[in-house]
Motif scaffolding. Structure first.
Motif, PDB file in Angstrom:
ATOM      1  N   PRO A 178       4.927  -5.140  -4.780  1.00 22.42           N
ATOM      2  CA  PRO A 178       5.756  -4.062  -3.932  1.00 22.42           C
ATOM      3  C   PRO A 178       5.839  -4.623  -2.568  1.00 22.42           C
ATOM      4  N   ARG A 179       5.109  -5.676  -1.846  1.00 20.99           N
ATOM      5  CA  ARG A 179       5.209  -6.056  -0.715  1.00 20.99           C
ATOM      6  C   ARG A 179       6.726  -6.855  -0.564  1.00 20.99           C
ATOM      7  N   ASP A 218      -0.345  -0.176   6.233  1.00 22.15           N
ATOM      8  CA  ASP A 218       0.058  -0.005   4.521  1.00 22.15           C
ATOM      9  C   ASP A 218       1.366  -0.056   4.145  1.00 22.15           C
ATOM     10  N   THR A 219       2.330   0.374   5.029  1.00 21.07           N
ATOM     11  CA  THR A 219       3.598   0.336   4.602  1.00 21.07           C
ATOM     12  C   THR A 219       4.438  -0.877   4.952  1.00 21.07           C
ATOM     13  N   PRO A 230       7.397   0.124  10.236  1.00 20.58           N
ATOM     14  CA  PRO A 230       5.615   0.561  10.288  1.00 20.58           C
ATOM     15  C   PRO A 230       4.878   0.141  11.525  1.00 20.58           C
ATOM     16  N   TYR A 231       5.241  -0.731  12.377  1.00 18.99           N
ATOM     17  CA  TYR A 231       4.792  -1.072  13.693  1.00 18.99           C
ATOM     18  C   TYR A 231       5.084  -0.181  14.875  1.00 18.99           C
ATOM     19  N   ASN A 296      -4.817 -17.081  -0.111  1.00 20.78           N
ATOM     20  CA  ASN A 296      -5.146 -16.110  -0.787  1.00 20.78           C
ATOM     21  C   ASN A 296      -5.547 -14.642  -0.114  1.00 20.78           C
ATOM     22  N   LYS A 297      -4.942 -14.748   1.296  1.00 18.94           N
ATOM     23  CA  LYS A 297      -5.216 -13.506   2.010  1.00 18.94           C
ATOM     24  C   LYS A 297      -3.823 -13.325   2.715  1.00 18.94           C
ATOM     25  N   ASP A 298      -2.858 -13.552   2.015  1.00 23.39           N
ATOM     26  CA  ASP A 298      -1.244 -13.379   2.395  1.00 23.39           C
ATOM     27  C   ASP A 298      -0.902 -11.899   1.860  1.00 23.39           C
ATOM     28  N   SER A 299      -0.412 -11.263   2.820  1.00 25.45           N
ATOM     29  CA  SER A 299       0.002  -9.815   2.520  1.00 25.45           C
ATOM     30  C   SER A 299       1.178  -9.854   1.772  1.00 25.45           C
TER      31      SER A 299
END
Length: 364
Positions: A178-179, A218-219, A230-231, A296-299
């Protein structure tokens, strides 16, 4: 007082000017098609070159929203052993664009630009293409379409997505990832998106260049009508991925160029044409040695999962994959470790290129 003011102005400008002095800045004049008008134009592709006398060449390709300078750590690491060529892709940084942002920037067009740059630089042999983000997609296509020029591919963040099956629009990925929804916004309302990004370039840069220790709302990335909202109300400091001088330079470059051309990557016609070229060609494999490094920590997405879903290994027979604990820009977040991975792979894959690499302390 006038002399004092002038001196302060020069000194403040001097700090900003230091960063872009890495290497020799050059410009290749390259043919480019504007498909909206069916006109071939000559555009300038800016690149930085270091150590032109070296035998073997590495060509670095940035993604969004980048320019050549995001590769600073890699330039400094490899400049003594390789000929290093670092491009501003068309429409970004100091490089020109033929117009028609929505349909004149397929991955094949970008590969043609790389070939033009290498010809202008008089690179005689093959080169290893090293890309990040959309630059990865460009390098994958370079390895697939032009193995006569590109002897290897290194990708940071984005796996190889073969064009063997039917064309898949971005909407098909949103349920699982979804991102990626922000890409719909960039595609469908390009003028509004560019205006939003350009309203405060420094703030945009600070939002995009995230460290793995930074928590995003989160959004973030999940809206098809806005990128930055979102910011709203959140105070932002400079990203730990870059120095103040580096941020100033990046902000200066995007203030000059704007963001509209940079949104070329997300446009339907460009993506469809990129798929069509490879699909109709019938050659889906990348048949050169390749290394993929997935954060592996990519948003944005879990690129290891994307690689599995896309069956990347099935289409890249000589592929090595590595997972690293960083956000989207591993080469900026953990440059020492990433450079060690790059150097080790280059030495093993092309033994004549460089002497033996020592393992970096704390290697991933």
């Amino acid at each position: 007082m006038l002399l004092f003011t002038l001196a302060i102005t020069l000194l403040s400008g001097f700090a900003v000017a230091q960063f872009p002095l890495i290497g020799k800045h050059r410009t290749a004049r390259c043919p480019a098609v504007n498909r909206a008008t069916d006109e071939t134009k000559a555009i300038d592709i800016h690149y930085v070159e270091v150590n032109p006398r070296a035998k073997d060449t590495l060509i670095f390709v940035h993604g969004w929203p980048g320019i050549w300078s995001i590769w600073k750590h890699q330039i400094n690491e490899f400049k003594n052993d390789y000929r290093v060529v670092v491009v501003d892709v068309r429409g970004m940084g100091a490089s020109g664009h033929p117009g028609d942002v929505e349909g004149s920037s397929s991955t094949g067009d970008f590969v043609d630009d790389l070939v033009c740059v290498l010809k202008h630089a008089e690179v005689a042999g093959k080169s290893v293409c090293i890309g990040h983000d959309w630059g990865s997609s460009i390098c994958w296509e370079a390895g697939r379409a032009r193995p006569d020029i590109f002897s290897g591919v290194i990708s940071l963040a984005v796996p190889y997505l073969a064009s063997a099956g039917p064309y898949t629009p971005i909407e098909a990925f949103l349920k699982t990832f979804p991102r990626l929804t922000y890409q719909v916004y960039f595609r469908d309302t390009i003028d509004n998106a560019a205006a939003e990004l350009e309203a405060d370039v420094r703030r945009t840069i600070r939002i995009v260049y995230k460290h793995s220790n930074t928590t995003a709302p989160d959004t973030f990335l999940t809206s098809s009508t806005s990128f930055l909202t979102p910011y709203d109300g959140i105070e932002l400091s400079r990203s730990p991925l870059m120095t103040q001088e580096e941020e100033d330079y990046l902000v200066d470059q995007f203030t000059k160029s704007g963001f509209k051309n940079s949104l070329q990557f997300y446009q339907h016609r460009n993506r469809y044409l990129s798929w069509q070229i490879a699909h109709d060609n019938g050659t889906f494999n990348v048949n050169v040695p390749s290394l993929a490094i997935y954060p592996n920590k990519d948003s944005v997405a879990d690129w290891n999962v994307v690689s599995e879903i896309a069956k990347s290994k099935s289409f890249v027979p000589q592929l090595e994959e590595v997972s690293v604990p960083t956000a989207h820009c591993p080469h900026m977040e953990r440059p020492k470790e990433i450079n060690a991975y790059l150097g080790d792979w280059l030495t093993r894959t092309f033994p004549s290129s460089r002497g033996t690499f020592e393992k970096a302390e704390g290697e991933l």
